[in-house]
Design an enzyme around this catalytic site. Structure first.
Site, PDB file in Angstrom:
ATOM      1  N   TYR A  47     -18.041 -37.871 -10.281  1.00  0.00           N
ATOM      2  CA  TYR A  47     -18.589 -36.505 -10.276  1.00  0.00           C
ATOM      3  C   TYR A  47     -19.862 -36.404 -11.134  1.00  0.00           C
ATOM      4  O   TYR A  47     -20.900 -35.930 -10.667  1.00  0.00           O
ATOM      5  CB  TYR A  47     -17.525 -35.523 -10.778  1.00  0.00           C
ATOM      6  N   SER A 107      -6.866 -26.329 -11.552  1.00  0.00           N
ATOM      7  CA  SER A 107      -5.900 -25.998 -12.593  1.00  0.00           C
ATOM      8  C   SER A 107      -6.588 -25.894 -13.951  1.00  0.00           C
ATOM      9  O   SER A 107      -6.211 -25.078 -14.787  1.00  0.00           O
ATOM     10  CB  SER A 107      -4.787 -27.050 -12.641  1.00  0.00           C
ATOM     11  N   GLU A 110     -15.507 -27.368 -20.232  1.00  0.00           N
ATOM     12  CA  GLU A 110     -15.506 -28.567 -19.383  1.00  0.00           C
ATOM     13  C   GLU A 110     -16.513 -29.590 -19.914  1.00  0.00           C
ATOM     14  O   GLU A 110     -16.206 -30.777 -20.029  1.00  0.00           O
ATOM     15  CB  GLU A 110     -15.883 -28.202 -17.940  1.00  0.00           C
ATOM     16  N   LEU A 160      -7.414 -28.073  -7.112  1.00  0.00           N
ATOM     17  CA  LEU A 160      -7.258 -26.629  -6.892  1.00  0.00           C
ATOM     18  C   LEU A 160      -7.607 -25.859  -8.170  1.00  0.00           C
ATOM     19  O   LEU A 160      -7.187 -24.724  -8.357  1.00  0.00           O
ATOM     20  CB  LEU A 160      -5.837 -26.308  -6.436  1.00  0.00           C
ATOM     21  N   ASP A 214     -15.465 -22.999  -9.970  1.00  0.00           N
ATOM     22  CA  ASP A 214     -14.030 -22.785 -10.176  1.00  0.00           C
ATOM     23  C   ASP A 214     -13.777 -21.542 -11.028  1.00  0.00           C
ATOM     24  O   ASP A 214     -12.897 -20.725 -10.733  1.00  0.00           O
ATOM     25  CB  ASP A 214     -13.400 -24.003 -10.868  1.00  0.00           C
TER      26      ASP A 214
HETATM   27  C1  GLA Z   1     -15.374 -29.334  -9.001  1.00  0.00           C
HETATM   28  C2  GLA Z   1     -16.241 -28.674 -10.060  1.00  0.00           C
HETATM   29  C3  GLA Z   1     -17.049 -27.524  -9.464  1.00  0.00           C
HETATM   30  C4  GLA Z   1     -17.789 -27.939  -8.199  1.00  0.00           C
HETATM   31  C5  GLA Z   1     -16.851 -28.703  -7.251  1.00  0.00           C
HETATM   32  C6  GLA Z   1     -17.585 -29.291  -6.082  1.00  0.00           C
HETATM   33  O1  GLA Z   1     -14.381 -28.452  -8.570  1.00  0.00           O
HETATM   34  O2  GLA Z   1     -15.450 -28.203 -11.103  1.00  0.00           O
HETATM   35  O3  GLA Z   1     -17.945 -27.019 -10.429  1.00  0.00           O
HETATM   36  O4  GLA Z   1     -18.923 -28.674  -8.498  1.00  0.00           O
HETATM   37  O5  GLA Z   1     -16.172 -29.758  -7.902  1.00  0.00           O
HETATM   38  O6  GLA Z   1     -18.043 -28.276  -5.248  1.00  0.00           O
END
Ligand code: GLA
Length: 348
Positions: free
Chosen positions: A211, A113, A149, A111, A161
């Protein structure tokens, strides 16, 4: 000239992404909204202008570092130190402060954070140095936060986000086009339907999940297809790519289409269609993008069994919360939380 404020507070919300997953770093489309839950950072200037002392109240943990910090530190510290480091790199004047952090967003929940923490620290730190007016607009501030990040937390995430946290509005989702960074607020009027999240029970962390590998695969696909982003890729050309790349590209192309269809479904209040789009997004994230897990599948199945019109994983995947659209008069399954769109980040 105004004196630097010696006591400030900033709030930044988390986000729920209604649809449009793994599209942000592919110059695609997404439809997130800011949540009412988020992170608050309260700050007070310190007599030592070059020192930061930080307390994470909910965790009972501390940090202390100089203004020229370069080491990320453990866990949540990377986001706070990163905010100070990246604001400085962006040329913002800063001054030492004591920061107190509290929030009601579970960490590793999918979510956002971490984005909420970055954004709240940036707003508070700039205000403490009387430099809030020098902060760039949302697109550039989101880029600064995404560098936190990338460089401090090891997650090659996109701007979803941070933009959702910065640009959220009461009662509205934000349609974001990540190619132009154009944004349009879309009212989220649900006719007594409810959006709910349910914890899969599995903590997710972009830096250590698959990811970054997914992002690399998208870049590899672009290179092989000779396009600058998957927004310009075609399904036919992608079919000839090696390994998992055709599936990855298919997800991104079809997910962008689903975002547009979801906006249309919302506008004509077609809840069954919106539910089908959430289901299709989830199936694609599971089968083409391969970012689901058994725990996530179980949480999605629980929402569907409770009567959800659609349910899907949200955020990067590999754990975290899932989202469901419940019709009126259906009871919330145990542990589910209703979520609705709230205001974006702000000084309090
Ligand atoms: C995470 C990343 C975002 C996006 C989503 C997938 O939340 O922080 O930048 O890539 O995954 O949509």
């Amino acid at each position: 000239m105004r004196m630097p404020s010696d006591l400030v507070a900033a709030f930044a919300p988390g986000r729920v992404n209604l649809i449009g997953e793994h599209t942000d770093y592919n110059a695609g489309l997404a439809l997130p909204f800011a949540t009412a839950a988020g992170i608050t950072v309260q700050g007070r200037v310190l007599s030592d202008p070059r020192r930061f002392e930080v307390r994470a109240l909910d965790l009972g943990e501390d940090d202390s570092f100089g203004i020229d910090v370069s080491e990320p530190g453990e866990g949540w510290r990377a986001y706070v130190r990163g905010a100070v480091g990246e604001l400085q790199r962006a040329g913002l004047p800063l001054r030492g402060a004591r920061l107190e952090i509290r929030g009601d967003l579970p960490r590793g929940s999918g979510l956002s954070s971490s984005a909420a923490l970055e954004v709240a620290v940036c707003l508070a730190a700039a205000e403490l140095a009387d430099a809030a007016s020098q902060l760039p607009g949302p697109a550039e501030l989101a880029r600064i936060c995404s560098r936190i990040e990338h460089r401090w937390a090891g997650s090659q995430s996109g701007l979803l986000d941070q933009l959702a946290s910065l640009c959220g509005a009461d009662g509205e989702a934000v349609l974001i086009d990540f190619r132009s960074l154009a944004m349009r607020h879309v009212p989220l009027v649900l006719d007594d339907h409810r959006l709910v999240t349910l914890d899969s029970g599995e903590a997710h962390a972009n830096a250590t999940s698959g990811y970054n590998e997914r992002r690399e695969q998208c870049e590899q696909a672009c290179e092989l297809l000779g396009v600058s982003s998957l927004r310009d890729a075609g399904l036919d050309a992608a079919a000839g790519l090696p390994g998992p790349l055709p599936r990855r590209v298919r997800h991104v192309i079809c997910e962008n289409e689903r975002v547009e269809q979801a906006v249309a479904a919302l506008e004509r209040r077609d809840w069954a269609a919106l539910g089908r789009l959430l289901d299709a997004s989830h199936a694609s994230l599971r089968d083409c993008y391969e970012v689901s897990t058994p725990a996530v599948e179980e949480a999605v199945a629980r929402l569907k069994a409770a009567g959800a019109l659609g349910a899907r994983l949200i955020g990067g995947g590999f754990g975290g919360h899932v989202l469901g659209l419940l019709p009126p008069d259906v009871d919330l399954p145990a542990g589910a939380m209703e979520v609705s769109p709230g205001k974006g980040a702000r000084l309090l």
